[in-house]
Design an enzyme around this catalytic site. Structure first.
Site, PDB file in Angstrom:
ATOM      1  CB  THR A   1      25.836  61.229  42.391  1.00  0.00           C
ATOM      2  OG1 THR A   1      27.237  61.394  42.138  1.00  0.00           O
ATOM      3  CG2 THR A   1      25.440  59.780  42.242  1.00  0.00           C
ATOM      4  CG  ASP A   2      25.183  67.631  44.304  1.00  0.00           C
ATOM      5  OD1 ASP A   2      26.285  68.030  43.855  1.00  0.00           O
ATOM      6  OD2 ASP A   2      24.378  68.397  44.853  1.00  0.00           O
ATOM      7  CD1 TRP A   3      32.299  66.857  42.544  1.00  0.00           C
ATOM      8  CD2 TRP A   3      30.377  66.721  41.418  1.00  0.00           C
ATOM      9  NE1 TRP A   3      32.600  66.859  41.201  1.00  0.00           N
ATOM     10  CE2 TRP A   3      31.436  66.772  40.483  1.00  0.00           C
ATOM     11  CE3 TRP A   3      29.083  66.620  40.938  1.00  0.00           C
ATOM     12  CZ2 TRP A   3      31.233  66.748  39.109  1.00  0.00           C
ATOM     13  CZ3 TRP A   3      28.877  66.587  39.571  1.00  0.00           C
ATOM     14  CH2 TRP A   3      29.940  66.654  38.675  1.00  0.00           C
ATOM     15  N   GLY A   4      29.766  63.666  45.710  1.00  0.00           N
ATOM     16  CA  GLY A   4      29.776  62.998  47.008  1.00  0.00           C
ATOM     17  C   GLY A   4      28.418  62.477  47.410  1.00  0.00           C
ATOM     18  N   GLY A   5      27.450  62.479  46.500  1.00  0.00           N
ATOM     19  CA  GLY A   5      26.078  62.113  46.828  1.00  0.00           C
ATOM     20  C   GLY A   5      25.758  60.644  46.682  1.00  0.00           C
TER      21      GLY A   5
END
Length: 810
Positions: A228-232
Site C-alpha cells: 500500500t501507499d503509506w496510510g493507504g
C-alpha cells in the site's frame, strides 16, 4: 509455494505480522526463523533514507544521496539506456545504505498539467512511460534489490487523492492508464508494486479485484509483492483477498489482528495468507544478500557526473530565434533571476533528496567559457512584487549583449499532496521579463519547472531552454548547453497547450467532491490535440538542436520500420526518431496517431545512419470491451516516422491481418468519441461508453461522517467542535500563506485537510488506533463528551496492550 517448510513452522500470529510494517520504513522480522526486515525507502530520483525520526512528508532530511533529475526530466531524453544507467546508480546507492526496496519509479500518466506530482512522472504517453520505467527497474534490480513501481493505478491528481473515485471506462483504463504498468511488470520484471490511494470505479485500488487479481496477477502473471501507499490501507481483509500483501506503515499490530480474526471466523482461508507470506518471504530472501552487505560508500563524484550527463541529455531547446544560442565567447552576459542563485532542481514531498553536491549557476560560470558581467535577483522567488529588484535587473541588462533570465515555478507550487491552481508562472516574473524586453530584447529564458506551463510572453524571448528539474548537477548542465559544449537533444515528453482551457480534461479536472470522471477517454495529450486539430504551443516529442537532421528511405515490413537519418548540419548531435501508427478504419474510434516506438541515435556532422524501430505486441492492438481482451483490427495501417508528433518526416503503410473480433461500439451512440470532440461530452454519452450510470458526484451531507470521509467534510458536520476545527484549519492555511510560510501551509492541505478519518490511525504508526478514531467520529458527529470518553478509554486500553506485549517480548 517456494517457502512451504518455513511457513508450516510459523504461528498464525507470525504469518499475520509479516503483512504490515514493523515501523515507518521496515517490515516485520522473525528472528527465530531467520526472517529479516526489509528496509523500504523513497527513491524515484534519489535515495531518501532518513537519519532521524521517520516521516512520509519530506520534513526530515535524508542521508546525503545523489539527486538525479526527476522522471519528468529524464523522460525528455527518450533514452532507455540512460534510464537504465540511472536505475543502476540508484540501486548502487540503495545497497550502500542497506535499502531493500526502492520506492520508485512513479509512472502515473500526466492526464492534466495541474497535477501537483507531474514532476515525478514520466509522460502523457503510456508507451514512453512504460519503456523508461522498465529501464529504471532493470537498473535498480541489477544490484539484487527491488524497485517498487507506483502508484497502481489511475492516480492522476493530488486533490482528495485518498478518497476520490476515478471513474474510467475499461478501454481507456487498459490502453492509457495500465499499459505503462504492464510494461513495467512484463519487461522490467519489478519485484514490488505500490497501490494508489484513490478508488477506481468505486473500489479502493488495493481492494480492487479487477485490477489486482484479474489483470495484475492472472493476465500479466505478476508474482511479486503489492504494497500500500503509506496510510493507504482501508479494509485489511479485502486488501489481502485482492492480493495486497504488505500494508505500510505499521499499525502496531491492529491490522494483523484483523487478519487473524477473519481467519478464525472463516471469512478468509489461511491458505490465502500463506500465499501472501510466501511472496513476502521471496522478496525478503531475494534481496537480503544485497541489502545486508557491509556498507561501502558509493563514488560521490562519479554519480554526480552521471547526474550531469542525464541532465544534459534531457534539456529541451524550445526556441532559438536568430541563432541566439549557443552563446559566443565574446558576448557579455547578464544573469538575472532567483533560480540562478538558488537552483530549482527537484520537487517537494516524499521524493525530496538531500543532495551530496549541489551546483549553482553563479558558481559554474568560470568553467563554462561564458562571460558574465554580473547577477541580479530580479524577482522574489515566491511571488512578492519588488519594483527595486526589477530596476536593478534592468540597469544590469542595459550593459549586456545577452540576458540569461532564469524563471519558473518554486518548490511549494509543485508538490506532492496539492495540485497547481493554474498553468502560469508568477506575475512578478512576467513583469520582470516585460521590463527587460524594453531595455534589451536579446533575452534567453531558462525554465525550471517539472510540468507544462502557459507562455503568453514567449514572443519576448529569442531563446528558450527548458531544464525541467535537472537534479543536483542541472545548473552546470544548462550552462554547457548555453555555451555549445553540449548540443541539446531533449524532446518534450508532454504537450504544451497554448492555454489551460485547451487541455482535454479541462472541464473534468479535478472532478466533483466524491468522484472525477475521465470523460475525455483515450484523448489525452497529443492524442487529443492531433485528433481534434487543436493548435498547441509545443507538440509532444518536440525539441530543437544546434544541427539539422534529414530523414529518408523508409522501408516497412511486418517486423518493423527501417529508414535513414542524415546529420545535415555542422555539429554532431543526437536525434530522437519517433514511430507513430494510425488505425486502419473508422469502425473503432482511435486517436489520429499513437506512439508505438522510438529510438535515440548519435550522428556526426555529414554522417548518415540506418535506423530500425521494431514493431512489438503493442503496435497494432486495441482493447475490445465485447471480447474483454486485446484484439487487432484488420486493415492497412499508416506508419509514420516523426521528429515530433506534429513533424512527420516519412510515411508508409502496412496491411495487418486482424483477429476478426466484433465491433465493440455503435458509432451513432458515441459521436464525441468518434470525432474527437471530447471537451464537453454529455453525461448520457459518457455513461454509454462506461456501460453503466456514473456514481454520486458529491458528498452525502445527510449521513454521519465515517472512516472514509475526509477532514474537509467537517464543514458539514453536526458537531460544533468539528466545524470550528474545520474553520481553524482553513484560517491557518490562509494565514500561513499570507505571512509567506507557504511550505507549512501546503503541509496542512497535504496531511490534514484531505486526510480520511481512517488515515488518522493508518498514518500515525500506532499512536492512534481505529477504536480511538471511532471516538473522534463521535465528536465530529455531535457527541462531544461521549466521544471524548471513548477516545480516552481506548487510548488506555491500547497503552495497556502495548505494555503487555513488550513484557511478553522481554
Amino acid at each position: 509455494m517456494k517457502y512451504k517448510a518455513i511457513i508450516e513452522n510459523m504461528t498464525l500470529d507470525e504469518k499475520a505480522s509479516l503483512m504490515s510494517g514493523k515501523d515507518f520504513w521496515q517490515t516485520q522480522d522473525i528472528k527465530r526463523l531467520g526472517i529479516n526486515s526489509l528496509f523500504l525507502a523513497d527513491g524515484p530520483h534519489g535515495i531518501r533514507k532518513q537519519a532521524v525520526a521517520a516521516d512520509h512528508l519530506g520534513l526530515n532530511a535524508g542521508i546525503p544521496a545523489t539527486c538525479f533529475p526527476t522522471a519528468a526530466t529524464v523522460a525528455n531524453s527518450w533514452n532507455q539506456e540512460l534510464g537504465e544507467k540511472v536505475g543502476d546508480y540508484l540501486g548502487d546507492e540503495a545497497v550502500s545504505q542497506q535499502v531493500s526496496v526502492l520506492l520508485g519509479p512513479g509512472i502515473n500518466i500526466k492526464r492534466n498539467p495541474l497535477c501537483g506530482r507531474n514532476f515525478e512522472y514520466f509522460s502523457e504517453d503510456p508507451y514512453l512511460t512504460g519503456k523508461m520505467a522498465a529501464a529504471y527497474i532493470r537498473g535498480v534490480q541489477s544490484h539484487g534489490i527491488s524497485a517498487c513501481v507506483k502508484h497502481f493505478a489511475v492516480n492522476n491528481q493530488e486533490e482528495r487523492r485518498m478518497s476520490i473515485d476515478a471513474v474510467v471506462d475499461e478501454r481507456t483504463l487498459r490502453e492509457i492508464y495500465l499499459t505503462a504498468f504492464e510494461i513495467a511488470v512484463k519487461e522490467g520484471n519489478t519485484k514490488a508494486l505500490m497501490t494508489s490511494y484513490n478508488r477506481l470505479n468505486g473500489e479502493y485500488t488495493n481492494e480492487n479485484m479487477h485490477i489486482m487479481k484479474r489483470i495484475l496477477r492472472e493476465e500479466w502473471g505478476y508474482d511479486g509483492v503489492v504494497i500500500t501507499d503509506w496510510g493507504g490501507g482501508n479494509d485489511r481483509v479485502k486488501g489481502l483477498l485482492a492480493g495486497n500483501e504488505l500494508e505500510m506503515p505499521t499499525t502496531d499490530g491492529e491490522a494483523d489482528q484483523e487478519i487473524i480474526e477473519a481467519i478464525r471466523r472463516d471469512e478468509i482461508k489461511e491458505s490465502v495468507l500463506d500465499e501472501a507470506v510466501d511472496r513476502v518471504l521471496d522478496l525478503v530472501f531475494s534481496t537480503q544478500q544485497a541489502s545486508q552487505r557491509p556498507t561501502t560508500p558509493f563514488d560521490v563524484e562519479r554519480h554526480h557526473r552521471l547526474s550531469q550527463k542525464v541532465a544534459e541529455e534531457s534539456i529541451v531547446l524550445l526556441k532559438n530565434e536568430e541563432a541566439v544560442l549557443p552563446l559566443q565567447f565574446s558576448q557579455k552576459v547578464a544573469v538575472i533571476g532567483d533560480f540562478a542563485k538558488d537552483a530549482r532542481y527537484q520537487g517537494a514531498g516524499s521524493s525530496i533528496v538531500n543532495p551530496t553536491i549541489l551546483d549553482h549557476t553563479l558558481y559554474c560560470f568560470e568553467e563554462s567559457g561564458i562571460t558574465s558581467i554580473g547577477f541580479e535577483q530580479g524577482f522574489d522567488r515566491y511571488g512578492k512584487k519588488d519594483p527595486q529588484k526589477i530596476k536593478n535587473a534592468c540597469d544590469l541588462a542595459k550593459q549586456a549583449d545577452v540576458i540569461l533570465l532564469y524563471i519558473g515555478l518554486d518548490e511549494v507550487t509543485e508538490a506532492e499532496g496539492l495540485d497547481r491552481a493554474n498553468m502560469q508562472i508568477p506575475e512578478n516574473q512576467i513583469e520582470l521579463l516585460h521590463a527587460l524586453y524594453e531595455v534589451n530584447p536579446n533575452i534567453v529564458a531558462i525554465l525550471s519547472c517539472g510540468s507544462a506551463i502557459e507562455m503568453p510572453w514567449i514572443d519576448k524571448v529569442k531563446g528558450l531552454v527548458h531544464g525541467y528539474l535537472g537534479g543536483q548537477a542541472g545548473a552546470r548542465a544548462i550552462l554547457r548547453v548555453l555555451s555549445g559544449d553540449v548540443n541539446p537533444s531533449g524532446k518534450l515528453a508532454e504537450t504544451y497547450p497554448i492555454e489551460y482551457e485547451d487541455t482535454p480534461s479541462y472541464r473534468y479536472f479535478p472532478g466533483n467532491e466524491a468522484s472525477v470522471e475521465y470523460r475525455e477517454s483515450l484523448y489525452i495529450g497529443y492524442r487529443y490535440y492531433d485528433s481534434a486539430n487543436v493548435p498547441v504551443l509545443f507538440p509532444f516529442g518536440y525539441g530543437l538542436s544546434y544541427t539539422t537532421f534529414e530523414y529518408s528511405n523508409i522501408q516497412v515490413t511486418r517486423a518493423g520500420v527501417t529508414f535513414e537519418i542524415t546529420n545535415t548540419g555542422e555539429k554532431a548531435g543526437m536525434e530522437v526518431a519517433q514511430l507513430y501508427v494510425t488505425g486502419p478504419s473508422n469502425h473503432i474510434f482511435r486517436p489520429s496517431k499513437e506512439l508505438k516506438g522510438f529510438t535515440k541515435v548519435f550522428i556526426n556532422e555529414g554522417e548518415t545512419k540506418t535506423v530500425t524501430i521494431p514493431f512489438d505486441d503493442k503496435a497494432f492492438r486495441y482493447f475490445n470491451i465485447k471480447t474483454n481482451q486485446w484484439e487487432c483490427e484488420e486493415g492497412t495501417y499508416q506508419i509514420k516516422i516523426g521528429a515530433s508528433s506534429s513533424d512527420i518526416r516519412l510515411e508508409d503503410s502496412l496491411f495487418v491481418e486482424g483477429t476478426n473480433a466484433p465491433t465493440p461500439y455503435q458509432p451513432k451512440l458515441l459521436p464525441s468519441y468518434y470525432n474527437g470532440a471530447i471537451k464537453d461530452v454529455p453525461l448520457h454519452e459518457f455513461e454509454q461508453l462506461l456501460g453503466r450510470n456514473v456514481p454520486n458526484q458529491n458528498w452525502d451531507r445527510t449521513k454521519p461522517l465515517g472512516y472514509n470521509d475526509i477532514i474537509a467534510q467537517c464543514q458539514y458536520a453536526k458537531g460544533t467542535f468539528a466545524r470550528l476545527a474545520y474553520h481553524a484549519i482553513v484560517f491557518s492555511y490562509w494565514f500561513l500563506r499570507k505571512i509567506g510560510k507557504r511550505s507549512t501551509a501546503n503541509l496542512i492541505m497535504m496531511s490534514i485537510y484531505y486526510l480520511p478519518f481512517r488515515g488518522i490511525a493508518k498514518m500515525t504508526g500506532g499512536i492512534v488506533n481505529m477504536p480511538m478514531v471511532d471516538g473522534i467520529l463521535m465528536i465530529v458527529n455531535g457527541h462531544f463528551f461521549k466521544g471524548l470518553r471513548h477516545v480516552w478509554k481506548e487510548r488506555k486500553k491500547m497503552l495497556k496492550k502495548k505494555k503487555e506485549r513488550l513484557a511478553k517480548l522481554s
